[in-house]
Design a protein around this motif. Structure first.
Motif, PDB file in Angstrom:
ATOM      1  N   ALA A 248       0.862  -1.187   0.000  1.00 35.37           N
ATOM      2  CA  ALA A 248       0.000   0.000   0.000  1.00 35.37           C
ATOM      3  C   ALA A 248       0.894   1.230   0.000  1.00 35.37           C
ATOM      4  N   GLU A 249       0.517   2.205  -0.789  1.00 30.39           N
ATOM      5  CA  GLU A 249       1.318   3.422  -0.887  1.00 30.39           C
ATOM      6  C   GLU A 249       1.106   4.351   0.303  1.00 30.39           C
ATOM      7  N   LYS A 250      -0.062   4.221   0.953  1.00 22.71           N
ATOM      8  CA  LYS A 250      -0.371   5.080   2.093  1.00 22.71           C
ATOM      9  C   LYS A 250      -0.774   4.234   3.295  1.00 22.71           C
ATOM     10  N   ALA A 251      -0.557   4.778   4.480  1.00 20.38           N
ATOM     11  CA  ALA A 251      -0.975   4.092   5.701  1.00 20.38           C
ATOM     12  C   ALA A 251      -2.493   3.946   5.719  1.00 20.38           C
ATOM     13  N   GLY A 252      -2.958   2.871   6.324  1.00 21.79           N
ATOM     14  CA  GLY A 252      -4.393   2.629   6.414  1.00 21.79           C
ATOM     15  C   GLY A 252      -4.690   1.146   6.497  1.00 21.79           C
ATOM     16  N   THR A 253      -5.955   0.800   6.661  1.00 23.21           N
ATOM     17  CA  THR A 253      -6.390  -0.593   6.723  1.00 23.21           C
ATOM     18  C   THR A 253      -7.033  -0.972   5.392  1.00 23.21           C
ATOM     19  N   TYR A 254      -6.563  -2.058   4.805  1.00 24.03           N
ATOM     20  CA  TYR A 254      -7.006  -2.486   3.489  1.00 24.03           C
ATOM     21  C   TYR A 254      -7.489  -3.936   3.549  1.00 24.03           C
ATOM     22  N   GLU A 255      -8.549  -4.220   2.806  1.00 24.02           N
ATOM     23  CA  GLU A 255      -9.083  -5.578   2.770  1.00 24.02           C
ATOM     24  C   GLU A 255      -8.475  -6.351   1.604  1.00 24.02           C
ATOM     25  N   PHE A 256      -8.130  -7.595   1.867  1.00 28.94           N
ATOM     26  CA  PHE A 256      -7.716  -8.529   0.820  1.00 28.94           C
ATOM     27  C   PHE A 256      -8.749  -9.645   0.787  1.00 28.94           C
ATOM     28  N   ALA A 257      -9.378  -9.857  -0.372  1.00 29.67           N
ATOM     29  CA  ALA A 257     -10.412 -10.893  -0.495  1.00 29.67           C
ATOM     30  C   ALA A 257     -10.174 -11.694  -1.762  1.00 29.67           C
ATOM     31  N   ALA A 258     -10.440 -12.990  -1.692  1.00 27.96           N
ATOM     32  CA  ALA A 258     -10.273 -13.868  -2.851  1.00 27.96           C
ATOM     33  C   ALA A 258     -11.324 -14.958  -2.812  1.00 27.96           C
ATOM     34  N   GLU A 259     -11.621 -15.519  -3.982  1.00 21.71           N
ATOM     35  CA  GLU A 259     -12.568 -16.625  -4.046  1.00 21.71           C
ATOM     36  C   GLU A 259     -12.030 -17.718  -4.958  1.00 21.71           C
ATOM     37  N   TYR A 260     -12.476 -18.946  -4.681  1.00 23.33           N
ATOM     38  CA  TYR A 260     -12.001 -20.139  -5.367  1.00 23.33           C
ATOM     39  C   TYR A 260     -13.152 -20.692  -6.195  1.00 23.33           C
ATOM     40  N   LYS A 261     -13.045 -20.574  -7.529  1.00 26.55           N
ATOM     41  CA  LYS A 261     -14.165 -20.986  -8.373  1.00 26.55           C
ATOM     42  C   LYS A 261     -13.678 -21.314  -9.776  1.00 26.55           C
ATOM     43  N   ARG A 262     -14.556 -21.955 -10.528  1.00 25.33           N
ATOM     44  CA  ARG A 262     -14.332 -22.189 -11.949  1.00 25.33           C
ATOM     45  C   ARG A 262     -14.867 -20.988 -12.717  1.00 25.33           C
ATOM     46  N   SER A 263     -14.166 -20.606 -13.765  1.00 25.19           N
ATOM     47  CA  SER A 263     -14.509 -19.377 -14.480  1.00 25.19           C
ATOM     48  C   SER A 263     -15.900 -19.436 -15.092  1.00 25.19           C
ATOM     49  N   TRP A 264     -16.394 -20.642 -15.410  1.00 28.51           N
ATOM     50  CA  TRP A 264     -17.701 -20.755 -16.047  1.00 28.51           C
ATOM     51  C   TRP A 264     -18.842 -20.973 -15.049  1.00 28.51           C
ATOM     52  N   GLU A 265     -18.532 -20.960 -13.764  1.00 31.63           N
ATOM     53  CA  GLU A 265     -19.553 -21.141 -12.745  1.00 31.63           C
ATOM     54  C   GLU A 265     -19.750 -19.849 -11.955  1.00 31.63           C
ATOM     55  N   ASP A 266     -20.961 -19.687 -11.423  1.00 29.03           N
ATOM     56  CA  ASP A 266     -21.290 -18.455 -10.710  1.00 29.03           C
ATOM     57  C   ASP A 266     -20.841 -18.478  -9.252  1.00 29.03           C
ATOM     58  N   GLU A 267     -20.988 -19.601  -8.589  1.00 32.41           N
ATOM     59  CA  GLU A 267     -20.738 -19.667  -7.163  1.00 32.41           C
ATOM     60  C   GLU A 267     -19.367 -20.265  -6.850  1.00 32.41           C
ATOM     61  N   PRO A 268     -18.612 -19.640  -5.953  1.00 34.71           N
ATOM     62  CA  PRO A 268     -17.320 -20.204  -5.541  1.00 34.71           C
ATOM     63  C   PRO A 268     -17.527 -21.336  -4.537  1.00 34.71           C
ATOM     64  N   ILE A 269     -16.528 -22.195  -4.420  1.00 34.31           N
ATOM     65  CA  ILE A 269     -16.585 -23.236  -3.384  1.00 34.31           C
ATOM     66  C   ILE A 269     -15.763 -22.825  -2.160  1.00 34.31           C
ATOM     67  N   GLY A 270     -15.064 -21.733  -2.255  1.00 29.60           N
ATOM     68  CA  GLY A 270     -14.296 -21.231  -1.118  1.00 29.60           C
ATOM     69  C   GLY A 270     -13.996 -19.762  -1.298  1.00 29.60           C
ATOM     70  N   LYS A 271     -13.928 -19.043  -0.215  1.00 27.26           N
ATOM     71  CA  LYS A 271     -13.515 -17.645  -0.275  1.00 27.26           C
ATOM     72  C   LYS A 271     -13.057 -17.199   1.103  1.00 27.26           C
ATOM     73  N   PHE A 272     -12.307 -16.127   1.124  1.00 23.77           N
ATOM     74  CA  PHE A 272     -11.845 -15.584   2.395  1.00 23.77           C
ATOM     75  C   PHE A 272     -11.621 -14.089   2.238  1.00 23.77           C
ATOM     76  N   PHE A 273     -11.599 -13.390   3.359  1.00 20.41           N
ATOM     77  CA  PHE A 273     -11.162 -11.991   3.361  1.00 20.41           C
ATOM     78  C   PHE A 273     -10.574 -11.680   4.730  1.00 20.41           C
ATOM     79  N   PHE A 274      -9.634 -10.778   4.729  1.00 17.75           N
ATOM     80  CA  PHE A 274      -9.019 -10.312   5.973  1.00 17.75           C
ATOM     81  C   PHE A 274      -8.449  -8.927   5.717  1.00 17.75           C
TER      82      PHE A 274
END
Length: 279
Positions: A248-274
Motif C-alpha cells: 500500500a502506498e499510504k498508511a491505512g487498513t485495506y481488505e484482501f479478499a479472494a474466491e475459489y471458483k471455476r470461471s464458467w460457474e457463478d458460485e465459488p466453493i471457497g472464499k476468504f477476506f481479511f
C-alpha cells in the motif's frame, strides 16, 4: 619492408573505395549511396549499436526477499456459521513481557492460547504465536481488535490487529476445526510501501482457481501459482500454492479478499477476506 607494403596496400584500397563511391554517386545520386553505406554499417554492426528499446525486457523479479509480512490462509468454505470458528495466529514473544490482548470482544466468544516455537534445548526467548479462536453469539458483522503490549503499561501498543468478521446463521452440524485460519508471520503492521506476501493452497488442474475479488486499494506487485510437484517428475494433477505480493502506498487498513471458483460457474466453493493495516 612489410610495414611499407602494408601502407601501400591501405592507400590503394582507399583510392579504389573513393573511385567506387564517386562512380555510384554519378550514376545513382548521393542519397542512394548514403542509404547503401548506412545499410552496410548496420549489417556489419560497426556503426550502430544494439537498440536497447527493442531488446526483450527483463521480467520484474518476484519480491520474495523483500516481504516483511507473510499471511498464510487455510480455507474450507464460503461462509462461517455463528457456531463455527475463525482462527487468527499472530507472532508473539511473552519473554519480552509483550503479548496480544483482545481489546474489543463485544458479541464474540474468544479463546486465546499460546504456542511456543520449537527450539533446541537450552535456548530461551525465541517466542511463538498467540492463537485466537473466535465464534459469535449470533449471525452478524463484528469487529475483533487485539493489541500487542505489556499488560501493566499504558503505552501505545507496539502493534494493533483489527479485523471485520461476518458470521451467518448457525448450522446444525458445526465443525470441530476452524473453517478459516489466517496466520501472520513477521510484522503484523507493515509500514506503507513494505511488501506483504499472501499464500493459500489451490489446484488449478481441477478447473478451480483463486482470484482477488474485491476492488482493493492494495497494489498487487506479483501473483503466481507455485506447483508442489517434484521438479522433473511426470506427476499430473498436483496442487500447490497461490501467492500474491501486495503493498500500500499510504498508511491505512485495506481488505484482501479472494474466491475459489471455476470461471464458467457463478458460485465459488471457497472464499476468504481479511484486513492488513499499514502504518
Amino acid at each position: 619492408m612489410e610495414l611499407g607494403q602494408l601502407l601501400v596496400n591501405q592507400f590503394l584500397l582507399i583510392l579504389i573505395y573513393d573511385r567506387v563511391i564517386f562512380l555510384l554517386m554519378r550514376k545513382f545520386g548521393i542519397l542512394f549511396v548514403m542509404l547503401v553505406v548506412v545499410a552496410a554499417c548496420v549489417l556489419a554492426a560497426g556503426c550502430i549499436g544494439t537498440d536497447s528499446g527493442s531488446a526483450t525486457p527483463t521480467p520484474t523479479p518476484t519480491p520474495s526477499s523483500e516481504q516483511v509480512t507473510t499471511v498464510m490462509v487455510d480455507k474450507f468454505g464460503t461462509v462461517i456459521p455463528a457456531n463455527d470458528k475463525i482462527q487468527f495466529i499472530l507472532p508473539s514473544n511473552p519473554t519480552t513481557g509483550y503479548g496480544w490482548i483482545a481489546a474489543d470482544v463485544s458479541g464474540l466468544v474468544i479463546n486465546q492460547t499460546y504456542e511456543a516455537t520449537p527450539v533446541e534445548e537450552g535456548i530461551a526467548g525465541s517466542g511463538g504465536n498467540d492463537i485466537f479462536t473466535i465464534t459469535a453469539d449470533k449471525a452478524g458483522t463484528y469487529q475483533f481488535v487485539a493489541e500487542y503490549k505489556r499488560s501493566w503499561e499504558n503505552e501505545t501498543p507496539l502493534e494493533t490487529f483489527t479485523q471485520d468478521l461476518i458470521f451467518v446463521d448457525p448450522t446444525t452440524t458445526p465443525s470441530d476445526v476452524p473453517l478459516l485460519s489466517v496466520a501472520f508471520t513477521g510484522k503484523v503492521n507493515p509500514a506503507a510501501s513494505e511488501v506483504v506476501k499472501v499464500v493459500t493452497e489451490g489446484n488449478p488442474t481441477t478447473g478451480y482457481e483463486w482470484t482477488i475479488t474485491n476492488d482493493t486499494q492494495l497494489k498487487v506487485l506479483n501473483s503466481t501459482f507455485v506447483s508442489s510437484a517434484i521438479p522433473g517428475s511426470t506427476m499430473v494433477g498436483v496442487g500447490g500454492f497461490y501467492e500474491w505480493y501486495v503493498t500500500a502506498e499510504k498508511a491505512g487498513t485495506y481488505e484482501f479478499a479472494a474466491e475459489y471458483k471455476r470461471s464458467w460457474e457463478d458460485e465459488p466453493i471457497g472464499k476468504f477476506f481479511f484486513d492488513i493495516t499499514f502504518v
